[in-house]
Design a protein around this motif. Structure first.
Motif, PDB file in Angstrom:
ATOM      1  N   TYR A  90      44.546   5.873  98.206  1.00 21.45           N
ATOM      2  CA  TYR A  90      43.357   6.727  98.332  1.00 21.45           C
ATOM      3  C   TYR A  90      43.521   7.897  97.158  1.00 21.45           C
ATOM      4  O   TYR A  90      44.403   8.393  96.889  1.00 21.45           O
ATOM      5  CB  TYR A  90      43.785   7.637  99.778  1.00 21.45           C
ATOM      6  N   GLY A  92      40.407  10.243  96.977  1.00 25.68           N
ATOM      7  CA  GLY A  92      39.429  11.291  97.392  1.00 25.68           C
ATOM      8  C   GLY A  92      38.059  10.994  96.995  1.00 25.68           C
ATOM      9  O   GLY A  92      37.253  11.627  97.355  1.00 25.68           O
ATOM     10  N   ARG A  95      35.566   7.842 100.153  1.00 28.83           N
ATOM     11  CA  ARG A  95      36.055   8.237 101.479  1.00 28.83           C
ATOM     12  C   ARG A  95      35.374   7.137 102.611  1.00 28.83           C
ATOM     13  O   ARG A  95      34.190   7.071 102.431  1.00 28.83           O
ATOM     14  CB  ARG A  95      35.786   9.814 101.740  1.00 28.83           C
ATOM     15  N   THR A 114      45.481  11.349  94.926  1.00 31.81           N
ATOM     16  CA  THR A 114      45.111  12.710  94.647  1.00 31.81           C
ATOM     17  C   THR A 114      45.978  13.564  95.260  1.00 31.81           C
ATOM     18  O   THR A 114      46.918  13.330  96.273  1.00 31.81           O
ATOM     19  CB  THR A 114      43.952  12.924  95.418  1.00 31.81           C
ATOM     20  N   PRO A 117      44.511  16.156  98.868  1.00 28.80           N
ATOM     21  CA  PRO A 117      44.021  15.350  99.902  1.00 28.80           C
ATOM     22  C   PRO A 117      43.169  16.002 101.020  1.00 28.80           C
ATOM     23  O   PRO A 117      43.653  17.314 101.319  1.00 28.80           O
ATOM     24  CB  PRO A 117      45.083  14.357 100.745  1.00 28.80           C
ATOM     25  N   ASP A 118      42.448  15.488 101.785  1.00 28.15           N
ATOM     26  CA  ASP A 118      41.746  16.389 102.955  1.00 28.15           C
ATOM     27  C   ASP A 118      42.809  16.840 104.054  1.00 28.15           C
ATOM     28  O   ASP A 118      43.645  15.787 104.339  1.00 28.15           O
ATOM     29  CB  ASP A 118      40.673  15.385 103.745  1.00 28.15           C
TER      30      ASP A 118
END
Length: 277
Positions: A90, A92, A95, A114, A117-118
């Motif tokens: 992942y 970012g 998505r 990343t 991240p969220d």
């Protein structure tokens, strides 16, 4: 009399502690047991054939479907029957519509991770060690068990970083799903033993940023997954496919997703190029 009473009391405490049912004692949680590794530990040099559904397995378990969507580069979205979502490598950029439950990352290139991240993502799994030790993941989330096998990567000026990245294995609905990450070197017997059986394999195909097509094809052949999903793809995908003879079927999908279950696995290994990239 007092000494006799004390002796009886101590004896009673010893008997209770010794013979009390095991569950009465404080227990450390047992580590998850990998169903994909079991055979591999006994036969470390074996090349594993495709899994056959046992006759004793309930039909509902054998037919439980995992949905796999290729989002781009090295990011797949794995959606389990129990509603867990996992995004691989992942970064970012690629998505899914909603924040996944789990993301895995590798750091060979910035396109595979990343550091921001969220926050809605519940579990962020780095493929590299953050404490000077190799990454070590054994995580059960809902109906998914996630573990990793570390690999070395190239570093600057011709050097090597030991255990810099990970192959992540996802055990879901009886399936063993492996993501090779940004693999730089061919695997050795210890890697194959740790990985075990794979039913679905996500493999980077870039002609050299990871490994050359010939080296990568040897890894794929040794792992012998039933369903092979190329990722990290350049226009050289046909060169990679040409490395495999008639023992493999090859197909270009018209969609970016595929549903797979133990019962629907192809009997002959299939290299399936999902739409997207």
């Amino acid at each position: 009399m007092l000494l006799r009473y004390l002796a009886y009391t101590l004896a009673a405490i010893w008997l209770i502690h010794t013979f009390w049912p095991e569950h009465a004692h404080a227990q450390q949680p047992s580590p998850p047991v990998s169903q994909c590794q079991a055979i591999a530990e006994a036969t470390p040099k074996a090349t594993f054939a495709s899994f056959t559904v046992p006759g004793t397995m309930p039909a509902s378990a054998a037919d439980s479907e995992v949905n796999i969507t290729y989002l781009g580069h090295s990011t797949f979205l794995i959606e389990t029957p129990g509603g867990i979502s996992i995004a691989t490598d992942y970064n970012g950029w690629f998505r899914p519509p909603a924040p996944p439950t789990v993301v895995t990352m590798n750091k060979a290139h910035s396109s595979h991770y990343t550091l921001t991240p969220d926050p809605a993502i519940q579990h962020v799994l780095h493929g590299w060690g953050d404490n000077g030790k190799p990454a070590d993941h054994d995580l059960v989330v809902g109906d998914a068990y996630i573990r990793n096998v570390t690999t070395d990567i190239r570093s600057g000026y011709g050097g090597m970083e030991h255990n810099g990245n990970s192959i992540f294995i996802f055990e879901v609905a009886g399936l063993c799903i492996g993501h090779l990450g940004h693999l730089h070197y061919e695997l050795d017997d210890s890697h194959y033993r740790q990985i075990g059986r794979l039913d679905v394999l996500m493999v980077p195909v870039d002609g050299g940023l990871t490994m050359g097509a010939e080296s990568m094809s040897r890894v794929v052949s040794r792992l012998r997954a039933a369903l092979i999903l190329p990722m990290h793809r350049p226009p050289l995908i046909n060169d990679f496919l040409a490395m495999f003879g008639d023992d493999y079927d090859k197909s270009f999908a018209t969609e970016s997703s595929v549903k797979v279950s133990l019962r629907s696995l192809p009997s002959k290994p299939l290299i399936y190029v999902l739409l997207g990239g």
